[in-house]
Structure formats: C-alpha cells, structure tokens
Design an enzyme around this catalytic site. Structure first.
Site, PDB file in Angstrom:
ATOM      1  N   ASP A  88       0.773  -1.125   0.173  1.00 11.27           N
ATOM      2  CA  ASP A  88       0.122  -0.108   0.029  1.00 11.27           C
ATOM      3  C   ASP A  88       0.913   1.319   0.137  1.00 11.27           C
ATOM      4  OD1 ASP A  88       0.846  -0.702   2.578  1.00 11.27           O
ATOM      5  OD2 ASP A  88      -0.765   0.668   3.572  1.00 11.27           O
ATOM      6  N   GLU A 153       0.043  -0.797   6.140  1.00 10.38           N
ATOM      7  CA  GLU A 153       0.821  -0.371   6.642  1.00 10.38           C
ATOM      8  C   GLU A 153       0.812   1.145   7.035  1.00 10.38           C
ATOM      9  OE1 GLU A 153       5.126   0.968   7.904  1.00 10.38           O
ATOM     10  OE2 GLU A 153       3.990   1.566   6.337  1.00 10.38           O
TER      11      GLU A 153
HETATM   12 ZN   LIG Z   1       6.947   2.092   4.115  1.00  9.52          ZN
END
Ligand SMILES: [Zn+2]
Length: 403
Positions: A88, A153
């Site tokens: 992501d 994340e």
């Molecule tokens: Zn990163």
C-alpha cells in the site's frame, strides 16, 4: 486449480528477475491504502509461477474497510527466512504538483518515478527478484523463503501485519529471521541498517482554571500559567542519556490550545498534547509513570490537571547485533564497498510487530523522497538491493548447510 495457479499459466509480460521491470509493474498498481490496486495479485502471479504456495488472507474490523494481505512460501523446511513489506502507498496528494504521472512508473535519467517507488514497492520488487534468482540458481537450497506482505502499513495498521503474523503463527508457520524492506538509507545504499526502533507514546494534558475578567484576576484562575509550569517541568531534565544503541528519548509538545478569542477573558481550560519517542530504557508503562511523577511534583497543590495517555502498540525494541545483523551488514558492504551504520533512528515501522516472532533487521532503498511529490528511486539502487538481497540469501542458507 487455485486462481493463482490459473493466473500463473498466463506468461508474464516481463522478466521477474529484473527488479526494475517488477518495480514498474508494482508502481502501476494504484494501491493507496486500503485499496489492493492489483499489487498483491501481481505478486501472487509472479511468485506462484516460481512454485511458491500463495495465501491472501483478508482481515476486517467493524467500521473499517477490509484489507487484503499476502503470504507466500517456498520450501517446507527450517530455517524460514522471511522478507516482509507492504504494497500500500500513501495518497498522491496534490497531483498537479507532480511532474510525472504518480502511477506511470516513468524512467528518466536512471530514476524511476511514482508513488511507492521508494516506500516501498521498489525495495519489495528488488527482494522478490533476488529471491527468485536465488531459488532458480539453487533449486535444492535448504530451508524456506517466505514473503509477508500487507496492504495496511500506511493506514491504521490494524488489519495488516499484526493480524497476518498471528494468522501465520496459528497455521504453524515459524520464522527464523526477517528482513523488512523499508527504505532505511538517508542518501546512499551503504548508509544504514535499522536494528531497532524507538517507541512512541502520546499524552494529553489538561489544566483546569476558573474563567473570569482579566481586570479582576483575583476572581479567576488562569490555567495557562499552570500549563506553562507543567510543560516546563516535562522539559526540564532529559528523560535519559541514551543507551548503547539508542539516542536519548525525546519529548515534543505537539500542540497547545486554549481556544480563547477574547483579550479580556481569562480562559477556563488549557490543553496540550505531547509525543515521546523513547528508547529501551523505558516501557510505555514506566515512562507514563515518570511523566505522571514529574507533573505531580510541578503541580503541587495549586495546578489542577488531568493526564491521559493514548493507547500505544509502539514499544522500543532492539535486535541485538550478532551473526544475523553482521550477515546483513556484510552483504551491504560487499556490494557497496562501505560498511553501513547500525541505527535505531527514525519513526516506527511494522518491525515492532515482527520482533515478537523472530529477529528482524530493516534495510531498503534510499528514503529521501518517501511520501513526497515526485517520489522516486534510482535504478542503480534497485539493482544494488537485488544483488545485496541475493548475496544475503546465499550466505544465510550456506551457513545453515554448515551447521
Ligand atoms: Zn513504508
């Protein structure tokens, strides 16, 4: 036949041992958290074709979007070398400010541009390419290689690595060592390996006074006076002197609010928020107790205050320098000609979750442009990271052979 196995039958339009081509293909997937954007599907296709077993667990939480995650493994024996990362990316931001298409993966003068090029599709691509090349060259290599990749994340990190690790553990997966491919280098590929991270603790401080007329202060109690005294007490003495591998812990007041538009009114309340980046001297609990002690002492019987700490899952941790850390540093030095520093600086990362399952070291490309407009990575750095990872895998599994 699984969807991945079927997809693996369609030949790729690029060579997956080429980290530049793979990084370009990943950057072209618009995987802004929480969107998968085709990035994990691409990894699945690439690794399934190499014989990896692929899993794509989806995790959710009421009121939050479901997040796709990814686990792939080749080999059935120990040791298991895990390569971790995320696909992501943060939002593009002001798209008009970009000089190249954020998801175009354009290459110009030896630099690949695009959101995620540096944080961290570039690093992940280089490591995937290295693992593929290593296993193609060593089909009977001992042990296993696994990829642990999340799509959460950069977001709340609730339905990502924490749950993925737990999921893998419950399936009986046991990890021996982990390399997390976050961009760790400030300027050059030989700069820095991260062997730990500081923890993070946020406190909210409220001081209560009595509202009143500025001209009649004896009828009021100005909370700003008390707040200034308390904040000064937090700042008065260092929290610690730093430790062997960590800088001193640091407290920053991040906001101070009274919200009083009038010049003739003493406000009723003052609020401040502070954040502490702390080293391995402290746990969140011992640190909170120290902060409470300092405030109590400064407040005496005169400053009425309340303190609240936000929940944190960010503790300080260290992977003690030893044979594994040395092996990573050796690989970097062999390819770049310079020994990297072992550091615990910077923000927090998913390594703080992985460390509960196995020793983890972070190393990746140069992080200068992460989250910026015109995010980019040098082609030479992708090539270097592929070579470094390949060298690390070779020495890691060779060492297993000998023991
Ligand atoms: Zn990163």
């Amino acid at each position: 036949m699984t969807a991945e196995q079927t997809a693996a039958l369609v030949p790729l339009e690029f060579d997956p041992t080429d980290p530049v081509a793979l990084a370009q293909a990943l950057v072209r997937c618009p995987s802004v958290t929480p969107a998968e954007g085709g990035a994990l599907a691409l990894l699945a296709r690439v690794l399934a074709a190499e014989g990896y077993a692929i899993h794509r667990p989806v995790f959710g939480e009421p009121g939050m979007p479901d997040i796709e995650n990814f686990y792939a493994r080749i080999g059935s024996e120990a040791p298991v070398f895990v390569i971790a990362g995320h696909t992501d990316v943060v939002p593009v931001g002001d798209e008009a400010a970009w000089t190249r298409a954020p998801f175009g993966a354009q290459i110009e003068n030896g630099v690949l541009y695009g959101r995620g090029a540096c944080d961290m599709k570039g690093g992940l691509a280089a490591m995937v390419s290295a693992a593929i090349r290593y296993r193609r060259e060593n089909p009977r290599a001992p042990g296993s290689i696994a990829f642990l990749v999340t799509g959460d994340e950069e977001g709340p990190a609730v339905n990502g690595t924490v749950k993925l690790l737990k999921w893998a553990h419950e399936r009986g997966e046991r990890f021996d060592h982990c390399l997390l491919g976050e961009p760790t280098n400030p300027a050059a590929m030989s700069d820095m390996i991260k062997i730990g991270r500081r923890g993070s603790l946020t406190g909210e401080l409220t001081v209560n006074g009595i509202q009143g007329h500025v001209g009649y202060p004896h009828l009021a109690d100005n909370p700003i006076r008390g707040m200034v005294r308390l904040l000064a007490a937090l700042d008065a003495a260092p929290l610690d002197q730093g430790t062997r591998h960590f800088d001193p812990s640091n407290l920053e007041v991040t906001t101070l609010d009274v919200g009083n538009p009038a010049t003739n009114v003493i406000p009723a309340q003052a609020r401040a928020v502070f954040n502490i980046r702390f080293n391995d001297t402290w746990t969140p609990e011992t640190l909170a107790a120290e902060i409470e002690r300092r405030l109590r002492e400064a407040a005496g019987n005169t400053v009425r205050h309340e303190l609240r700490f936000r929940p944190t899952n960010s503790v300080a941790f260290l992977t003690e320098p030893g044979p594994f850390v040395a092996m990573v540093a050796d690989a970097v030095e062999a390819e770049t000609g310079k020994r990297p520093a072992l550091s615990t600086t910077g923000g927090t990362s998913d390594a703080r979750f992985i460390k509960s399952y196995c020793p983890v070291v972070e190393y990746g490309v140069v992080g200068k442009t992460m989250h910026q407009v015109d995010e980019c990575v040098a082609i030479a750095d992708l090539v270097a990271l592929e070579r470094i990872t390949h060298r690390l895998l070779a020495s890691y599994f060779a060492a297993q052979h000998k023991t």
